[in-house]
Design an enzyme around this catalytic site. Structure first.
Site, PDB file in Angstrom:
ATOM      1  N   TRP A  91      18.185  -8.310 -23.410  1.00 56.21           N
ATOM      2  CA  TRP A  91      19.348  -7.553 -22.951  1.00 56.21           C
ATOM      3  C   TRP A  91      19.369  -7.438 -21.424  1.00 56.21           C
ATOM      4  O   TRP A  91      20.424  -7.402 -20.815  1.00 56.21           O
ATOM      5  CB  TRP A  91      19.385  -6.170 -23.603  1.00 56.21           C
ATOM      6  CG  TRP A  91      20.531  -5.339 -23.112  1.00 56.21           C
ATOM      7  CD1 TRP A  91      20.455  -4.205 -22.367  1.00 56.21           C
ATOM      8  CD2 TRP A  91      21.930  -5.591 -23.300  1.00 56.21           C
ATOM      9  NE1 TRP A  91      21.720  -3.737 -22.083  1.00 56.21           N
ATOM     10  CE2 TRP A  91      22.644  -4.569 -22.652  1.00 56.21           C
ATOM     11  CE3 TRP A  91      22.654  -6.590 -23.964  1.00 56.21           C
ATOM     12  CZ2 TRP A  91      24.029  -4.504 -22.635  1.00 56.21           C
ATOM     13  CZ3 TRP A  91      24.040  -6.522 -23.949  1.00 56.21           C
ATOM     14  CH2 TRP A  91      24.710  -5.481 -23.289  1.00 56.21           C
ATOM     15  N   TYR A 144      20.533   2.512 -17.615  1.00 60.36           N
ATOM     16  CA  TYR A 144      21.248   2.102 -18.831  1.00 60.36           C
ATOM     17  C   TYR A 144      20.793   2.948 -20.019  1.00 60.36           C
ATOM     18  O   TYR A 144      21.613   3.469 -20.779  1.00 60.36           O
ATOM     19  CB  TYR A 144      21.018   0.609 -19.098  1.00 60.36           C
ATOM     20  CG  TYR A 144      21.649   0.129 -20.369  1.00 60.36           C
ATOM     21  CD1 TYR A 144      23.041   0.010 -20.471  1.00 60.36           C
ATOM     22  CD2 TYR A 144      20.884  -0.188 -21.476  1.00 60.36           C
ATOM     23  CE1 TYR A 144      23.635  -0.418 -21.651  1.00 60.36           C
ATOM     24  CE2 TYR A 144      21.460  -0.618 -22.654  1.00 60.36           C
ATOM     25  CZ  TYR A 144      22.843  -0.733 -22.740  1.00 60.36           C
ATOM     26  OH  TYR A 144      23.413  -1.143 -23.925  1.00 60.36           O
ATOM     27  N   GLU A 148      27.163  -8.338 -26.521  1.00 60.79           N
ATOM     28  CA  GLU A 148      26.133  -8.404 -27.571  1.00 60.79           C
ATOM     29  C   GLU A 148      26.027  -9.819 -28.121  1.00 60.79           C
ATOM     30  O   GLU A 148      24.933 -10.299 -28.426  1.00 60.79           O
ATOM     31  CB  GLU A 148      26.421  -7.402 -28.688  1.00 60.79           C
ATOM     32  CG  GLU A 148      26.301  -5.943 -28.286  1.00 60.79           C
ATOM     33  CD  GLU A 148      24.906  -5.495 -27.871  1.00 60.79           C
ATOM     34  OE1 GLU A 148      23.918  -6.235 -28.096  1.00 60.79           O
ATOM     35  OE2 GLU A 148      24.793  -4.393 -27.309  1.00 60.79           O
TER      36      GLU A 148
END
Length: 196
Positions: free
Chosen positions: A57, A27, A49
Site C-alpha cells: 500500500w 494515513y 485498491e
C-alpha cells in the site's frame, strides 16, 4: 513483533503496520478506517485498491497525488470520457503504476459508474457494512481477516454490475480503508476514533 499494538514515537499505541514507514503514521491515524462517502471518493478508493493488488500500500500512498492528477481527481464523469489518447498518456505516466490491465479496468469501471444514479455506488458499497457488534475486536494482526462473507458479497455484487478488479480481498481492503469495518487493533489509539 507479536502483531499487537505498539507504541509510536509519541508513546501512543498503534497498529504495527501504521508505524512501518513515516508515510503510514498520518494515513493510519487520520484516514484508514474512517468513513468515506461520495461516489467519486469511493471510486478513487476502488481504483487505488485495485492498483495496490500485488503491491504494498505504501507504493500507492506515495503516488496518490500522481494518480489524482492523472485520473482527473477520480471524478467518475471525467474519467468515463477518457479516450485512447488518455489511456496512452496513463500508460506513459511515471507518477502512477503503469499496469495496462488496472488502467483499463479503471477506465471501464468509470464508464459503467457514469450510468448510475448519484449516490448509487455509495449506497451499494455501504449496504455491505457488517453490524459492528457482530465482529470481534482484533487484538493482534493475526485476528484481522483478508476476506469476509461481506467482502465476498460486495465483490460479487460489483462484478454483477460490470465492475472489474474488485475481488473479495480488494473489496475487503476497501471496506477497511473506507470505514465499513474498524480493524484497528483493540489497544490502538485510532480504534473507534471515526465513531467517537
Amino acid at each position: 513483533m507479536t502483531g499487537e499494538a505498539v507504541p509510536g514515537p509519541d508513546g501512543l499505541p498503534r497498529c504495527p503496520w501504521g508505524l512501518s514507514a513515516e508515510d503510514y503514521v498520518r494515513y493510519h491515524d487520520e484516514e484508514w478506517g474512517r468513513p468515506v462517502h461520495g461516489d467519486d471518493a469511493l471510486f478513487e478508493r476502488l481504483c487505488l485498491e485495485a492498483f495496490q493488488s500485488g503491491l504494498s500500500w505504501i507504493t500507492i500512498l506515495r503516488r496518490r497525488e500522481g494518480f489524482r492528477r492523472a485520473f482527473a481527481g477520480f471524478r467518475i464523469a471525467a474519467v468515463a470520457e477518457f479516450t485512447d489518447t488518455d489511456r496512452d498518456r496513463l500508460l506513459a505516466d511515471t507518477g502512477i503504476i503503469r499496469n495496462r490491465a488496472k488502467i483499463d479496468a479503471s477506465l471501464a469501471n468509470a464508464r459503467v459508474l457514469a450510468g448510475w444514479a448519484p449516490g448509487e455506488l455509495d449506497a451499494l458499497i455501504w449496504s455491505h457494512a457488517p453490524d459492528p457488534a457482530s465482529r470481534p475486536v482484533p487484538r493482534t494482526l493475526a485476528d484481522v481477516p483478508a476476506v469476509t462473507p461481506e467482502s465476498t458479497a460486495l465483490s460479487k455484487e460489483l462484478k454483477k454490475q460490470g465492475l472489474r478488479f474488485v475481488g473479495p480481498t480488494t473489496a475487503y481492503a476497501l471496506m477497511q480503508a473506507c470505514g465499513l469495518v474498524d480493524d484497528h487493533l483493540a489497544d490502538c489509539v485510532a480504534r473507534g476514533a471515526a465513531r467517537a
